[in-house]
Design an enzyme around this catalytic site. Structure first.
Site, PDB file in Angstrom:
ATOM      1  N   GLU A 111       0.837  -1.203   0.000  1.00 10.14           N
ATOM      2  CA  GLU A 111       0.000   0.000   0.000  1.00 10.14           C
ATOM      3  C   GLU A 111       0.869   1.249   0.000  1.00 10.14           C
ATOM      4  O   GLU A 111       1.929   1.291   0.632  1.00 10.14           O
ATOM      5  CB  GLU A 111      -0.896  -0.010   1.241  1.00 10.14           C
ATOM      6  CG  GLU A 111      -1.947   1.071   1.305  1.00 10.14           C
ATOM      7  CD  GLU A 111      -2.929   0.839   2.448  1.00 10.14           C
ATOM      8  OE1 GLU A 111      -3.351  -0.333   2.638  1.00 10.14           O
ATOM      9  OE2 GLU A 111      -3.245   1.797   3.166  1.00 10.14           O
ATOM     10  N   ASP A 113       0.164   5.389   0.643  1.00  4.79           N
ATOM     11  CA  ASP A 113      -0.910   6.217   1.197  1.00  4.79           C
ATOM     12  C   ASP A 113      -0.633   7.707   1.147  1.00  4.79           C
ATOM     13  O   ASP A 113       0.463   8.151   1.508  1.00  4.79           O
ATOM     14  CB  ASP A 113      -1.130   5.887   2.688  1.00  4.79           C
ATOM     15  CG  ASP A 113      -1.714   4.518   2.912  1.00  4.79           C
ATOM     16  OD1 ASP A 113      -2.227   3.924   1.958  1.00  4.79           O
ATOM     17  OD2 ASP A 113      -1.642   4.042   4.059  1.00  4.79           O
ATOM     18  N   GLU A 115      -2.838  10.486   3.220  1.00  4.29           N
ATOM     19  CA  GLU A 115      -3.962  10.695   4.132  1.00  4.29           C
ATOM     20  C   GLU A 115      -3.947  12.144   4.592  1.00  4.29           C
ATOM     21  O   GLU A 115      -2.910  12.661   5.010  1.00  4.29           O
ATOM     22  CB  GLU A 115      -3.868   9.760   5.340  1.00  4.29           C
ATOM     23  CG  GLU A 115      -4.085   8.296   4.980  1.00  4.29           C
ATOM     24  CD  GLU A 115      -4.001   7.378   6.181  1.00  4.29           C
ATOM     25  OE1 GLU A 115      -4.863   6.480   6.294  1.00  4.29           O
ATOM     26  OE2 GLU A 115      -3.072   7.556   6.998  1.00  4.29           O
ATOM     27  N   GLN A 128      -0.376  13.069   5.710  1.00  9.52           N
ATOM     28  CA  GLN A 128       0.417  11.919   6.141  1.00  9.52           C
ATOM     29  C   GLN A 128       0.611  10.963   4.975  1.00  9.52           C
ATOM     30  O   GLN A 128      -0.342  10.645   4.268  1.00  9.52           O
ATOM     31  CB  GLN A 128      -0.274  11.191   7.296  1.00  9.52           C
ATOM     32  CG  GLN A 128       0.426   9.909   7.742  1.00  9.52           C
ATOM     33  CD  GLN A 128      -0.160   9.334   9.014  1.00  9.52           C
ATOM     34  OE1 GLN A 128       0.060   9.847  10.104  1.00  9.52           O
ATOM     35  NE2 GLN A 128      -0.926   8.252   8.888  1.00  9.52           N
ATOM     36  N   ARG A 139       5.556   3.402   8.525  1.00  6.52           N
ATOM     37  CA  ARG A 139       6.560   4.234   7.861  1.00  6.52           C
ATOM     38  C   ARG A 139       5.985   5.630   7.581  1.00  6.52           C
ATOM     39  O   ARG A 139       6.133   6.182   6.502  1.00  6.52           O
ATOM     40  CB  ARG A 139       7.014   3.570   6.570  1.00  6.52           C
ATOM     41  CG  ARG A 139       7.587   2.155   6.776  1.00  6.52           C
ATOM     42  CD  ARG A 139       8.046   1.525   5.474  1.00  6.52           C
ATOM     43  NE  ARG A 139       8.674   0.239   5.704  1.00  6.52           N
ATOM     44  CZ  ARG A 139       8.064  -0.951   5.590  1.00  6.52           C
ATOM     45  NH1 ARG A 139       6.765  -0.990   5.235  1.00  6.52           N
ATOM     46  NH2 ARG A 139       8.705  -2.083   5.818  1.00  6.52           N
ATOM     47  N   GLU A 140       5.363   6.210   8.581  1.00  4.96           N
ATOM     48  CA  GLU A 140       4.667   7.465   8.407  1.00  4.96           C
ATOM     49  C   GLU A 140       5.617   8.653   8.318  1.00  4.96           C
ATOM     50  O   GLU A 140       6.634   8.712   9.006  1.00  4.96           O
ATOM     51  CB  GLU A 140       3.700   7.719   9.572  1.00  4.96           C
ATOM     52  CG  GLU A 140       2.628   6.667   9.747  1.00  4.96           C
ATOM     53  CD  GLU A 140       3.023   5.573  10.727  1.00  4.96           C
ATOM     54  OE1 GLU A 140       4.234   5.477  11.057  1.00  4.96           O
ATOM     55  OE2 GLU A 140       2.137   4.829  11.186  1.00  4.96           O
ATOM     56  N   ASP A 204     -10.350   9.064  16.812  1.00  4.83           N
ATOM     57  CA  ASP A 204      -9.591   8.451  17.897  1.00  4.83           C
ATOM     58  C   ASP A 204      -8.092   8.691  17.765  1.00  4.83           C
ATOM     59  O   ASP A 204      -7.334   8.433  18.699  1.00  4.83           O
ATOM     60  CB  ASP A 204      -9.876   6.949  17.973  1.00  4.83           C
ATOM     61  CG  ASP A 204      -9.580   6.225  16.672  1.00  4.83           C
ATOM     62  OD1 ASP A 204      -9.659   6.850  15.595  1.00  4.83           O
ATOM     63  OD2 ASP A 204      -9.277   5.013  16.732  1.00  4.83           O
ATOM     64  N   TRP A 205      -7.645   9.219  16.567  1.00  2.00           N
ATOM     65  CA  TRP A 205      -6.211   9.459  16.399  1.00  2.00           C
ATOM     66  C   TRP A 205      -5.867  10.603  15.444  1.00  2.00           C
ATOM     67  O   TRP A 205      -4.752  11.155  15.507  1.00  2.00           O
ATOM     68  CB  TRP A 205      -5.504   8.195  15.891  1.00  2.00           C
ATOM     69  CG  TRP A 205      -5.933   7.763  14.509  1.00  2.00           C
ATOM     70  CD1 TRP A 205      -6.933   6.899  14.209  1.00  2.00           C
ATOM     71  CD2 TRP A 205      -5.380   8.175  13.248  1.00  2.00           C
ATOM     72  NE1 TRP A 205      -7.053   6.748  12.839  1.00  2.00           N
ATOM     73  CE2 TRP A 205      -6.106   7.510  12.235  1.00  2.00           C
ATOM     74  CE3 TRP A 205      -4.337   9.029  12.882  1.00  2.00           C
ATOM     75  CZ2 TRP A 205      -5.827   7.682  10.881  1.00  2.00           C
ATOM     76  CZ3 TRP A 205      -4.051   9.204  11.522  1.00  2.00           C
ATOM     77  CH2 TRP A 205      -4.793   8.524  10.537  1.00  2.00           C
ATOM     78  N   GLY A 209      -3.703  13.613  17.868  1.00  2.00           N
ATOM     79  CA  GLY A 209      -3.627  12.315  18.513  1.00  2.00           C
ATOM     80  C   GLY A 209      -4.929  11.835  19.105  1.00  2.00           C
ATOM     81  O   GLY A 209      -4.943  10.973  19.999  1.00  2.00           O
TER      82      GLY A 209
END
Length: 295
Positions: A111, A113, A115, A128, A139-140, A204-205, A209
């Site tokens: 994948e 991404d 985001e 992100q 691996r953000e 929730d994140w 955070g």
């Protein structure tokens, strides 16, 4: 809205655009109509189009979000989409634009991404990026943007070949993810991928955070899309010839294996000024840095 670029940096961005344009001619990319090339993943009643069918809208409310995917899979190439993100108070809302090898969240998926993490009114959006190989991500990288992505459409692109993966915003490289040229556990290259986009709730994140929750009184939240382009190797079972390194396509040629000097200048400026988080520098999370961080 946060950080705005001085004129000298705008010139750098223009230079990067011109440099990439010479490597990625616009007339080599194929533009796709929605009905012919995409399927709705879920909640079709949360999908709309403009009267001419050229702009696509995904809606999120407290009940559900929405998403779409390409019918085709690709292995390597150049993929881009213009997005306009949810405006106003969008805390907890995630707009995703990504490539994935599976139609569901398979445990061994590959994948790539983009985001876009929503914000409280007046706060900057966070973008992100992440890379998964065989189901393993973590691996953000997170960046601020140099413009307000809710005011107009901007182009978000992925270049993927056997040498590297590059994430672009308006043709400015914000992340370069390199291969080491040998079998490894970090660079996705073996599986063809679909293109996806979706809008969903992750309060929730996603914002501070998870401290900032979605204000459902502001719903529905709407993200807008247009001008999807793909110039890549469309997968055909069992193994299409174009996935090998033949250098027949611009995205598989030497010029696409590294950034030009002007692109590198833009990329370096982004790295100095807009990076919020880089997993390769998170020694608390990774006391031993992942192998790809050493490239």
């Amino acid at each position: 809205m946060g950080l705005w670029l001085p004129s000298v940096v705008l010139l750098l961005c223009s230079a990067g655009f011109l440099a990439l344009s010479s490597a990625a001619p616009a007339n080599t990319s194929a533009s796709f109509s929605f009905k012919e090339n995409f399927d709705i993943m879920f909640a079709e009643d949360h999908f709309r189009t403009s009267p001419d069918g050229q702009i696509w809208y995904l809606y999120l409310d407290k009940k559900t979000g929405c998403g779409f995917q390409t019918r085709q899979r690709y292995r390597f190439g150049w993929f881009s989409m213009k997005l306009k993100l949810v405006g106003g108070d969008s805390a907890g809302v995630v707009t995703a634009y990504y490539m994935c090898s599976d139609l569901d969240a398979a445990p061994d998926r590959d994948e790539l991404d983009f985001e876009f993490l929503g914000n409280r009114t007046g706060q900057p959006y966070t973008i992100q990026t992440n890379v998964y190989k065989s189901g393993i991500g973590g691996r953000e990288m997170r960046h601020m943007l140099w413009f307000d992505p809710t005011q107009d459409f901007h182009t978000y692109s992925i270049l993927w070949n056997t040498h590297r993966i590059v994430f672009y915003v308006d043709r400015v490289a914000i992340r370069v993810y390199k291969n080491n040229g040998k079998p490894n556990n970090f660079f996705p290259s073996g599986k063809p991928m679909y293109m996806f986009s979706s809008i969903w709730n992750a309060d929730d994140w996603a914002t501070r955070g998870g401290l900032e929750k979605t204000d459902w009184k502001k719903a529905p939240f709407v993200s807008s899309y247009k001008d999807f382009h793909a110039d890549g190797c469309q997968w055909k079972d069992p193994f299409p010839a174009c996935v090998s390194t033949t250098t027949e396509h611009w995205w598989d040629q030497y010029e696409a294996w590294s950034l030009t000097d002007s692109q590198q200048e833009d990329f370096s400026w982004v790295g100095r000024n807009l990076v919020i988080y880089d997993y390769c520098k998170d020694t608390e999370r990774y006391p031993k840095l992942p192998e790809e961080c050493l490239l």
